[in-house]
Design an enzyme around this catalytic site. Structure first.
Site, PDB file in Angstrom:
ATOM      1  N   ASP A  41      62.437 -19.739  72.892  1.00  0.00           N
ATOM      2  CA  ASP A  41      62.349 -18.701  71.869  1.00  0.00           C
ATOM      3  C   ASP A  41      63.695 -17.956  71.851  1.00  0.00           C
ATOM      4  OD1 ASP A  41      61.222 -16.545  70.267  1.00  0.00           O
ATOM      5  OD2 ASP A  41      61.109 -15.401  72.140  1.00  0.00           O
ATOM      6  N   ASP A  43      64.521 -14.171  70.300  1.00  0.00           N
ATOM      7  CA  ASP A  43      64.471 -12.722  70.569  1.00  0.00           C
ATOM      8  C   ASP A  43      63.612 -12.416  71.790  1.00  0.00           C
ATOM      9  OD1 ASP A  43      65.603 -11.159  67.979  1.00  0.00           O
ATOM     10  OD2 ASP A  43      64.685 -13.042  67.384  1.00  0.00           O
ATOM     11  N   ASP A 225      58.570 -14.890  74.952  1.00  0.00           N
ATOM     12  CA  ASP A 225      58.163 -13.554  75.420  1.00  0.00           C
ATOM     13  C   ASP A 225      57.061 -12.909  74.587  1.00  0.00           C
ATOM     14  OD1 ASP A 225      59.919 -13.153  73.145  1.00  0.00           O
ATOM     15  OD2 ASP A 225      59.797 -11.024  73.663  1.00  0.00           O
TER      16      ASP A 225
END
Ligand SMILES: [Mg+2]
Length: 278
Positions: A41, A43, A225
């Site tokens: 991922d 960000d 996250d």
């Protein structure tokens, strides 16, 4: 009562099951012996979470690590951002990139744009206009047109304004949810409107893995996250190494956690060391 108790036990069980990655380095190392397909991922994973999406710039050392890793492993970046945006931010040739949670994928010998996303596009354009107009008075609200999806960021919105923002958002999006055209997901201080089809980061990850590694020889690793990453964790639960970036263990489909972006770097350094020590 019995059911309630049982569910609580399950939650605790899930929390306990999540392991700190570096406590389990030996088992990770062994699992990676055949090689790895690393799907990441952006960000909150490769860059810390920042106040405005455009401020999430990849640090020079993270970029160097990604470049080094790409010499040894197959690498993909899977983001909720638009494909052009995430490609531009990472800026490394030869990687697989998935934008808009996998609605657009591009990489060596691969281009995919989900047709459903194109069909919903006219509705999203109108919705974007409407949301911009109606949220104009709420300080800090950001409406982002990402092509196949639309995001409303509220990290900079005052807490007492949130309910107002939420009401406006729900009123604008509600009719399109009711007619089955779009659905809404909720990330870190962001609402996302996307086409109502069975396609998410999990499906995208399996799709990329099928293309890149059709014989299933590589160990897929996914690091993320946010809630939208849970689809990818779930998809790879049995066959992959799944890592959540989180200060501590929480309820998640991921097997391991690292605490922050710095520890993601430490993990990458470990992966590079495994190859250079061979
Ligand atoms: Mg993220």
């Amino acid at each position: 009562m019995v059911i309630g108790f049982y569910l609580r036990v399950c939650e605790i069980h899930l929390v306990i099951r999540m392991e700190y990655l570096f406590d389990r380095w030996g088992e990770v190392e062994r699992a990676l012996a055949p090689g790895a397909l690393l799907l990441l991922d952006y960000d909150g994973t490769l860059t810390p979470i920042v106040e405005r999406p455009e401020l999430a710039i990849l640090s020079p050392d993270m970029k160097e690590l990604l470049k080094s890793m790409s010499r040894h492993y197959t690498l993909g970046v899977i983001s909720g951002r638009s494909l052009a945006d995430v490609k531009g931010l990472v800026g490394i040739e030869g990687l697989y990139y998935a934008g808009n949670h996998g609605f657009e994928i591009s990489g060596p010998r691969v281009e995919l744009v989900k047709p459903e996303a194109e069909r919903v596009r006219p509705i999203l354009v109108k919705l974007c206009e409407e949301l911009r107009e109606k949220l104009n008075n709420i300080k800090g609200a950001i409406v982002e047109d990402k092509g196949s999806t639309v995001s409303v960021h509220y990290r900079l919105v005052a807490e007492e304004e949130f309910e107002h923002l939420k009401n406006i958002f729900e009123e604008a999006v509600g009719p399109h949810i009711d007619s089955g055209v779009v659905k809404v997901t909720h990330g870190k201080k962001v609402f996302e409107v996307r086409p109502n089809v069975e396609w998410d980061k999990g499906k995208a990850v399996l799709w990329i893995s099928g293309i890149v590694d059709s014989k299933g020889e590589l160990k897929p690793i996914y690091v993320g996250d946010d809630r939208t990453d849970e689809d990818a964790f779930l998809a790879l639960k049995e066959k992959g190494i799944t890592i959540l970036v989180s200060e501590g263990p929480i309820e998640s489909n991921a097997k391991y956690f690292v605490k922050n972006v710095d520890e993601v770097k430490t993990f990458f350094e470990g992966l590079i060391n495994l190859q250079t020590q061979k």
